[in-house]
Design an enzyme around this catalytic site. Structure first.
Site, short mmCIF file in Angstrom:
data_model
loop_
_atom_site.label_atom_id
_atom_site.label_comp_id
_atom_site.label_asym_id
_atom_site.label_seq_id
_atom_site.Cartn_x
_atom_site.Cartn_y
_atom_site.Cartn_z
N SER A 153 0.81 -1.22 0.00
CA SER A 153 0.00 0.00 0.00
C SER A 153 0.84 1.27 0.00
CB SER A 153 -0.94 0.00 1.21
OG SER A 153 -1.85 -1.07 1.14
N HIS A 155 0.08 3.52 4.57
CA HIS A 155 -0.79 4.18 3.60
C HIS A 155 -0.54 5.69 3.59
CE1 HIS A 155 -2.74 0.40 4.65
NE2 HIS A 155 -3.49 0.47 3.56
#
Length: 325
Positions: free
Chosen positions: A196, A264
């Protein structure tokens, strides 16, 4: 003039065609050193399937009509965008191998053998430096893998076709490395899995390049561009929300490891900062941009700080961690 290609008057020099990135790109066009089509990009009905895809990529990635025409003119199918395809295939193969070995396809991190993988980043194994990158090949389950693979192919491949393997691989790996290092600083007891960090670096860089740079949004001629941007933001936000939920309100067994969501956010920061500099100019050398050196210095400072943090901070702060698997 006859034919579909014209060049502007120039001072006696022959037109030159070069794929080499140069800060004098637009100056060369103005001086007639690069011949461009008189009209816009050719219509789709007159193109083959691959050329239609290249045309779509030009409208998807490049907001300037001059850059689109030059990209379509000089584009060659070789070398193909191998980096993003190779990373995605490797992630799928690793997931299938571990899924078959563990007989578990959802929330694999809760299997007692999962964290024993030499690829996963775990704070207890932070001395094994390769784990700060190789965690990108491991995923929590089918949902996370599917989300990352889809965005890597839909956004990463077109970006690599336009900007080249070097720039996109640098951006992706910078997001991955920043993700694990940020977790090691802000969430010191949590492991990290999934690509991610790199995915969010690519997505946020593309969105920032389209929306934040003056004139780029108006120059994009993709159909349903607003809807597609909203859907991308919704998907990214929902993935972050899911990661936060798994971190703080995990399903049973609650004693299992809860991977951090900070990768993220770190990837998104890398995309907006470093990625915006990398993607803002299609044909300009990175070394010719003052902003690139500023961003590179900032990223290098962060890396140096993170290295010292991982060496000294855990002992100085007396952080208590469960024994690594």
């Amino acid at each position: 003039m006859a034919g579909g290609w014209v060049s502007r008057p120039y001072s006696g020099r022959r037109p030159q065609v070069s794929s080499k990135r140069s800060s004098s790109f637009k100056r060369a066009i103005a001086n007639g050193q690069r011949a461009l089509p008189r009209d816009g990009l050719p219509d789709e009905p007159g193109l083959g399937v691959y050329k239609r895809f290249v045309r779509y990529v030009a409208y998807e990635i490049l907001p300037c009509e001059v850059d689109r025409r030059w990209y379509l003119y000089r584009h060659r199918s070789c070398p193909p965008p191998v980096f993003m395809v190779s990373v995605t295939l490797a992630q799928i193969i690793v997931f299938l191998c571990y899924g078959a070995r563990l007989n578990k396809w959802v929330l694999q991190t809760y299997h007692p053998e999962y964290m024993k993988s030499p690829l996963v980043y775990h704070p207890g194994h932070r001395a094994r430096a390769w784990r700060f990158l190789t965690y990108m090949f491991m995923h929590v389950g089918l949902e996370q893998l599917g989300f990352n693979a889809l965005l890597q192919l839909m956004i990463g491949v077109p970006l690599e076709m336009v900007h080249g393997l070097l720039r996109i691989s640098l951006l992706y790996l910078a997001g991955v490395l920043a993700g694990s290092l940020t977790v090691s600083i802000t969430d010191m007891r949590a492991p990290v899995v999934g690509g991610s960090g790199g995915v969010y670096a690519l997505c946020s860089a593309h969105l920032a390049n389209v929306v934040m740079v003056t004139g780029n949004w108006a120059g994009m001629r993709c159909p349903y561009k607003l809807l597609r941007m909203v859907l991308a933001l919704v998907c990214m936000s929902s993935e972050v929300g899911r990661a936060v939920w798994l971190r703080f309100s995990p399903p049973l067994p609650a004693s299992g490891p809860q991977p951090s969501f900070m990768a993220h956010l770190a990837g998104a920061v890398v995309g907006v900062s470093m990625g915006l500099t990398i993607l803002r100019s299609y044909e300009e050398r990175l070394g010719d941009q003052c902003g690139w050196w500023v961003v590179l210095l900032a990223y290098g400072t962060f890396l140096l700080f993170a290295v010292f943090w991982n060496i000294f901070a855990y002992d100085l702060l007396g952080t208590h961690m469960s024994p690594p698997p």
